[in-house]
Structures are given as C-alpha cells and as structure tokens.
Design a protein around this motif. Structure first.
Motif, PDB file in Angstrom:
ATOM      1  N   TYR A 136       0.675  -1.124  -0.154  1.00 25.72           N
ATOM      2  CA  TYR A 136      -0.038   0.045  -0.137  1.00 25.72           C
ATOM      3  C   TYR A 136       0.811   1.146  -0.058  1.00 25.72           C
ATOM      4  CZ  TYR A 136      -3.738   3.234   1.395  1.00 25.72           C
ATOM      5  OH  TYR A 136      -4.457   4.458   1.391  1.00 25.72           O
ATOM      6  N   SER A 137       1.790   1.275   0.899  1.00 27.32           N
ATOM      7  CA  SER A 137       2.534   2.577   1.066  1.00 27.32           C
ATOM      8  C   SER A 137       3.422   2.874  -0.199  1.00 27.32           C
ATOM      9  CB  SER A 137       3.293   2.618   2.285  1.00 27.32           C
ATOM     10  OG  SER A 137       4.168   1.602   2.269  1.00 27.32           O
ATOM     11  N   SER A 138       3.868   1.624  -0.783  1.00 24.01           N
ATOM     12  CA  SER A 138       4.689   1.916  -2.095  1.00 24.01           C
ATOM     13  C   SER A 138       3.865   2.172  -3.211  1.00 24.01           C
ATOM     14  CB  SER A 138       5.438   0.781  -2.009  1.00 24.01           C
ATOM     15  OG  SER A 138       4.733  -0.488  -2.513  1.00 24.01           O
ATOM     16  N   VAL A 139       2.753   2.009  -3.204  1.00 25.09           N
ATOM     17  CA  VAL A 139       2.069   2.442  -4.229  1.00 25.09           C
ATOM     18  C   VAL A 139       1.120   3.563  -4.171  1.00 25.09           C
ATOM     19  CG1 VAL A 139      -0.164   1.446  -5.999  1.00 25.09           C
ATOM     20  CG2 VAL A 139       1.728  -0.338  -4.890  1.00 25.09           C
ATOM     21  N   MET A 140       0.596   3.766  -3.223  1.00 25.14           N
ATOM     22  CA  MET A 140      -0.345   4.994  -3.017  1.00 25.14           C
ATOM     23  C   MET A 140       0.440   5.977  -2.246  1.00 25.14           C
ATOM     24  SD  MET A 140      -2.952   4.114  -4.614  1.00 25.14           S
ATOM     25  CE  MET A 140      -4.439   5.263  -3.934  1.00 25.14           C
ATOM     26  N   HIS A 141       1.565   6.609  -2.881  1.00 26.00           N
ATOM     27  CA  HIS A 141       2.179   7.754  -2.321  1.00 26.00           C
ATOM     28  C   HIS A 141       1.565   8.910  -2.986  1.00 26.00           C
ATOM     29  CE1 HIS A 141       4.127   7.978  -6.196  1.00 26.00           C
ATOM     30  NE2 HIS A 141       4.378   6.803  -6.107  1.00 26.00           N
ATOM     31  N   PHE A 142       1.783   9.879  -2.219  1.00 26.04           N
ATOM     32  CA  PHE A 142       1.310  11.222  -2.444  1.00 26.04           C
ATOM     33  C   PHE A 142       1.252  11.558  -3.817  1.00 26.04           C
ATOM     34  CE2 PHE A 142       0.505  15.733  -2.453  1.00 26.04           C
ATOM     35  CZ  PHE A 142      -0.879  15.740  -1.890  1.00 26.04           C
TER      36      PHE A 142
END
Length: 325
Positions: A136-142
């Motif tokens: 999640y954190s690696s794909v949905m960055h700002f």
C-alpha cells in the motif's frame, strides 16, 4: 474564409425552455425554501469535511485526499445545478440559449463522470489497503494519488467534450425548444434535434462504457476481492475493522450507481417524466447531501476531527469570555 464557430450560426437565436417542476407551481416557495436549506447543508457538510481533513493534516493520507476531492466535486456540481433550480422555481421556468444549454450539459456531465472516476480510484485505494497492505505505502504515495485525481478530472472533461462537440453540430428546428426537466440533459436535448442523430448516439454508446460501465465494473471487481479477503480474516474484530474502512465508500457507490443506471441505462419507455426528474434529483442533489453524513458517521478520524474542532471553538469562546470578564 468562413469563420468556424462552436455552434451553428443559424442556431444563435434558438432558446431552450426548462420547465422544471410545473406540477409544484402552487408550492414553489416551499420547494424553493427546501432547496435553499439542502444547498446550505451540502455546502456546509462538504466544506466541513475539507476543513477537518486539512486542519488535522489528513490530506496526505490517500483515503482522505480522495475524500477531500470528492467533497470539492460535490460543492461545484451542486453549485451548477441548484441555483438553476431556484431560478426555475421563482420564474416558473427559465430560458437558456443553445450555448448556455450545452455549457450546462457539459459541466454536469463532466462532474458526473469525474465522480465515477473518483469513486473507482477510492475503491482501488480500499482494495490495496485490505488485500495488499504490504504494497500500500509503496503504491499509494502522494504523487501517485495526485496523478490519479488529475487524470480523473481531465479524462472526464475530455470525454464529455467529445460528445458535446458532436451534439453542437445538430440542428434544432424550433425557435423555442421546450424541455420538461430542471437541467439540460443528454436525452431530452437529443430528442429535440431534427437532424440525423446517429453519429451522436454512436459516440455516446462508444464513450459511455468509459464513463459509467467500466468504472462500475472495476468497483464491483475490487469489492469482490475485498469481501473475499475480509471473510478470510479469522478474528471478528479484524473483520469489523476491515469492513469499517470501506463501508462508507460502498454505501456512496450503491446510492450513486443505482440512480445513475436507472436514469441512463434502464429503458425509459414505461417511466414518466416526473419519475425521471426524481431519479435525476437523487444523484445530482440527494447524493451530495448524504455523502458528508455517511463519511462522518462511519469514519472515526472524521468524527474525531469534528469533535476536536468543536471543542477548540468552545474553549476559545470560553477563554474570550473570561478575558472579557
């Protein structure tokens, strides 16, 4: 060299008369007051969500960033529709030029398509959070979220622009074209054309899967995976926590797409004009007023942010009174 205009020269003087709610003329002031209250609630509710997200620094979280854009979309879309409805109620109908009618149709269609895309992006966000939490954190960055939102707005406006471009080439035989609706919609406007509409209809049939059907199918697919993942969670607490993160979005999706499909996909032969108006009101007015309540009631962070904001205002008021005393 002939000057090329967006509209035909022979249609500059054509007028579109929006009848609105003729059956409610005797109660127009009451209905006017109701729409004023609804409009204020929509503005206050969605502005409150934006302020809570920004003031509590939640805008960098993908879910709240998308929610902030959805609230902004609800504000601008209802601002396009409700003031026109208020004019119709006061004047018992309003007249629009061909350009004004197509412009209204363009913006309302673009906002509706943008909402479909944003709801799709939000469902993908929930899918990653529940089914692929490690990624999640690696794909949905700002930055990626900004690209998603920007693509939703731009692609929606481009898709509807193509349809409006073909629709603007139609000839309307009557000087005054009467539409028994509260805004210029595709089907009523196209029905008033006296030229060949096959090109416009073909364009709509080709582009509607991109704006309505494909987003709906993608959302359905993501929720199939989400529900399957939630059912595989062993603990009851874990299931409730996972479902609570997407229950608000799922509720909004159901309300929005059910009404949208009933208006534009289900055959309208056996449905009255009044029924069409009511269904149109559901996705253009009722959904925007429900969204803030749905997200604020089902979201712990939003409720906490609202409570903190209210407590801060109360403390500030008490402090100012003490200083004054």
């Amino acid at each position: 060299m002939t000057e090329i205009n967006f509209l035909h020269n022979n249609s500059q003087d054509q007028t579109f008369l929006l009848l609105g709610f003729q059956g409610l003329y005797s109660y127009r002031f009451l209905v006017f007051a109701i729409f004023i209250i609804v409009y204020i609630l929509i503005l206050c509710g969605n502005v409150l969500i934006i302020l809570v997200i920004v003031s509590n620094r939640l805008q960098h979280s993908p879910m709240y960033f998308f929610l902030c854009n959805l609230s902004l979309l609800e504000i601008v879309s209802t601002t396009e529709i409700i003031p026109a409805i208020l004019q119709i109620l006061l004047r018992n109908g309003i007249r629009l030029s061909l350009f004004g009618c197509l412009a209204q149709l363009y913006f309302i269609g673009s906002f509706s398509t943008t909402e479909s895309f944003l709801l799709t992006v939000m469902s993908y966000d929930r899918y990653l959070a529940i089914c692929r939490p490690l990624h999640y954190s690696s794909v949905m960055h700002f930055r990626f979220c900004c690209y998603f939102v920007l693509a939703s707005w731009i692609s929606a406006f481009l898709i509807v622009f193509v349809v409006i471009g073909f629709l603007s080439q139609q000839d309307f035989c009557r000087q005054i074209n009467t539409i028994d609706h509260f805004f210029c919609d595709f089907i009523p406007v196209l029905g008033l054309s006296c030229s060949d509409t096959s090109t416009v209809k073909m364009t709509i049939y080709l582009l509607s899967p991109l704006s309505i059907i494909s987003p709906f199918l993608l959302i359905t697919m993501t929720y199939v995976f989400i529900i399957r993942s939630v059912l595989n969670i062993q603990s009851v607490t874990g299931k409730k926590k996972a479902f609570s993160t997407c229950s608000s979005h799922l509720t909004v999706v159901c309300i929005y797409y059910i009404t949208l499909f009933m208006v534009y996909v289900v055959p309208t032969n056996d449905r009255s004009l009044q029924a069409n108006k009511i269904l149109s009101l559901l996705y253009t007015v009722i959904t925007p007023i429900l969204n803030p309540f749905i997200y604020s009631l089902n979201n712990r962070e939003i409720k906490t942010g609202i409570n903190l904001s209210l407590n801060w205002k109360i403390k500030r008021k008490i402090k100012s009174q003490n200083n004054f005393g």
